[in-house]
Design a protein around this motif. Sequence first.
Motif, short mmCIF file in Angstrom:
data_model
loop_
_atom_site.label_atom_id
_atom_site.label_comp_id
_atom_site.label_asym_id
_atom_site.label_seq_id
_atom_site.Cartn_x
_atom_site.Cartn_y
_atom_site.Cartn_z
N HIS A 41 -2.98 7.17 5.80
CA HIS A 41 -1.76 6.91 6.57
C HIS A 41 -0.98 8.20 6.83
O HIS A 41 0.16 8.36 6.40
CB HIS A 41 -0.86 5.91 5.82
CG HIS A 41 -0.56 4.66 6.58
ND1 HIS A 41 -1.52 3.75 6.92
CD2 HIS A 41 0.60 4.17 7.10
CE1 HIS A 41 -0.98 2.75 7.59
NE2 HIS A 41 0.30 2.98 7.72
N HIS A 58 0.86 -1.18 0.00
CA HIS A 58 0.00 0.00 0.00
C HIS A 58 0.89 1.23 0.00
O HIS A 58 1.85 1.31 0.79
CB HIS A 58 -0.89 0.01 1.25
CG HIS A 58 -1.63 1.30 1.46
ND1 HIS A 58 -2.81 1.59 0.80
CD2 HIS A 58 -1.37 2.37 2.24
CE1 HIS A 58 -3.24 2.78 1.18
NE2 HIS A 58 -2.38 3.29 2.05
N SER A 65 -6.45 -1.08 -1.69
CA SER A 65 -5.09 -0.55 -1.88
C SER A 65 -4.37 -1.22 -3.04
O SER A 65 -3.62 -0.56 -3.76
CB SER A 65 -4.28 -0.71 -0.59
OG SER A 65 -4.12 -2.08 -0.25
N TRP A 100 2.66 13.12 0.84
CA TRP A 100 2.71 13.97 2.03
C TRP A 100 2.27 15.41 1.73
O TRP A 100 1.70 16.09 2.60
CB TRP A 100 4.09 13.94 2.68
CG TRP A 100 5.21 14.61 1.90
CD1 TRP A 100 6.08 14.03 1.05
CD2 TRP A 100 5.57 15.99 1.96
NE1 TRP A 100 6.95 14.95 0.55
CE2 TRP A 100 6.66 16.17 1.09
CE3 TRP A 100 5.07 17.10 2.65
CZ2 TRP A 100 7.26 17.42 0.90
CZ3 TRP A 100 5.66 18.34 2.47
CH2 TRP A 100 6.75 18.49 1.59
N SER A 146 -6.10 4.45 5.17
CA SER A 146 -5.67 4.47 3.77
C SER A 146 -4.76 5.66 3.50
O SER A 146 -3.74 5.55 2.84
CB SER A 146 -6.89 4.49 2.86
OG SER A 146 -6.50 4.51 1.50
N SER A 153 1.01 5.11 0.80
CA SER A 153 0.27 6.13 1.55
C SER A 153 0.08 7.38 0.69
O SER A 153 0.78 7.58 -0.31
CB SER A 153 1.02 6.48 2.82
OG SER A 153 1.35 5.31 3.55
N ASN A 184 -0.56 4.80 12.94
CA ASN A 184 -1.77 4.90 12.12
C ASN A 184 -2.80 3.81 12.46
O ASN A 184 -4.00 4.09 12.53
CB ASN A 184 -1.42 4.80 10.63
CG ASN A 184 -0.57 5.95 10.16
OD1 ASN A 184 -1.04 7.06 9.97
ND2 ASN A 184 0.72 5.69 9.97
N TYR A 199 -7.87 8.62 -2.32
CA TYR A 199 -8.12 8.50 -0.89
C TYR A 199 -9.39 9.26 -0.47
O TYR A 199 -9.94 8.98 0.59
CB TYR A 199 -6.92 9.03 -0.10
CG TYR A 199 -5.62 8.40 -0.52
CD1 TYR A 199 -5.19 7.20 0.03
CD2 TYR A 199 -4.83 8.98 -1.51
CE1 TYR A 199 -4.01 6.60 -0.37
CE2 TYR A 199 -3.64 8.39 -1.93
CZ TYR A 199 -3.24 7.21 -1.36
OH TYR A 199 -2.07 6.62 -1.77
#
Length: 512
Positions: free
Chosen positions: A338, A294, A389, A299, A336, A296, A344, A416
């Motif tokens: 994360h 998966h 995912s 960021w 999901s 994430s 998490n 997401y």
Amino acid sequence: MSPTSFSRSITVFHGRTAPESGTLVGYGAVIEALQLAVPLPRDLALISAKRRQYRVAGWRVFTPRHQPADTLWAHLVFALKYEGLDLLFFKKLFAQLPAATVEEWVRHAPQSRYARTVWFLYEWLLACRLDLPDLTQGNYVPVVNEQLQYAAATAPPVSRQRLRNNLPGVAGFCPLVHKTATLEQYLTRDLAGRAQHVLRGLHADVLVRTSAFLLLKDSKASFTIEGEQPPPTRALRWGHAIGQAGQQPLSREELLRLQQLVIENSRFVRLGYRTEGGFVGEHDRQTGDPIPDHVSARWQDLESLMSGLLDAAAHLETAGYPPVLSAAAIAFGFVSVHPFVDGNGRVHRYLIHHLLARLGFTPPGIIFPVSAAILERLPAYRQVLEGYSHPVLELIPWRKTADHNVEVLADTSDYYRYFDATAPAEFLFDCVAYTLEKTIPQEVAYLQRYDALKAWLDEGFQMPDKLVATLIRFLEQNQGILSKRAREKEFALLTPEEVAQIEQQYAVHFPD
């Protein structure tokens, strides 16, 4: 932009074997024709040549009379009518669809509920305004077809398109849940009412002890799921935090507080939202290269994504949406994304407790040890997490970094924001039902039997509470027989006749 054909005859499609040869239509046909970067829907639509209509796993089969015209618009109408809303699909479609095309559809049939829905979705998802005047006539119709998917009970009117917005979320975060036989069955069983029935009439002391046991049980299970064995004090602290679920509204600060409680020692973990990539998976033993199961969320998208998730959670508190579905959407959406480097999983499971408590599903002062139920269903839990995912993983461009992490190379936030939460909702209902129908009644029954045996021991032997607890624990560990070691040490003052009486009473109170 339209290709020569949308409908296509198939027997196998992207690894799925059709129940019979037929014509792919609806979402699947458009995804294939336009090569949209979205996962395939849980059920693909197929037109049968055999004039029969039925459902099997992964497919909905329709008769030839349902065959749409071979145009994009006709397939969109079919999808909305028979397959429900797919917000991710529409977001990706609108990214390559000229605004003039949508305006033309609406001008051609301004009273069509499907044209109005597409118009609304275009403006809602893209946060823009098409060159169309507000409608001034026509009945108000819901955005979500409640025959196909679960919708919010509160549905404020949208006068521009004369719709009622019953979406269970906000534009920044809105998972959807399809109606299934499993979910319909659970929703008619009144599980929350069963919990009230089990706990009603309990002595206050039994209720407090039941609550303490359930909190500790859930806390330990949540750590075990992550492969950790925390010291008792740490498990107790997290159990105390779980017991406060629902008391405070969700916020960025609250999530960060929860992460700090989970991690405790932040010497090697940076707390707060990630400022680097993230993935769940393994590293190649020789090269150290990431092998993700998966990926994430990027960021750079975390602030926007988490803001949407928190806004959706606040919306669901007043939307009249089923509590377990709300908990599944928010909690599985969180895990999901994360957003943290670590913690998490446990915060994800905390969010289940938070939503169930906040929406009044769990009785005051009681939590359902959902993590313990998850622990007993780990393969199914992983299957639910991977069910979304893994298909999305194929659509996310990434590269490895010098520190053996991943760097996502595009804006992937929509994957997401808009996902199908049907499987998570079914799984969570399984866990909630297990805790209500087995775990909690068993604990209540145990405490009542324990208290009855303790009362008998108090009357006949006047043992201190601590010694009674030790005696019962020894009997439990040895199938109702006091071991030779225990008779010679802790309970050397008991005569053989008294030991036999105690063992007999234990068998009466704990026949199982």
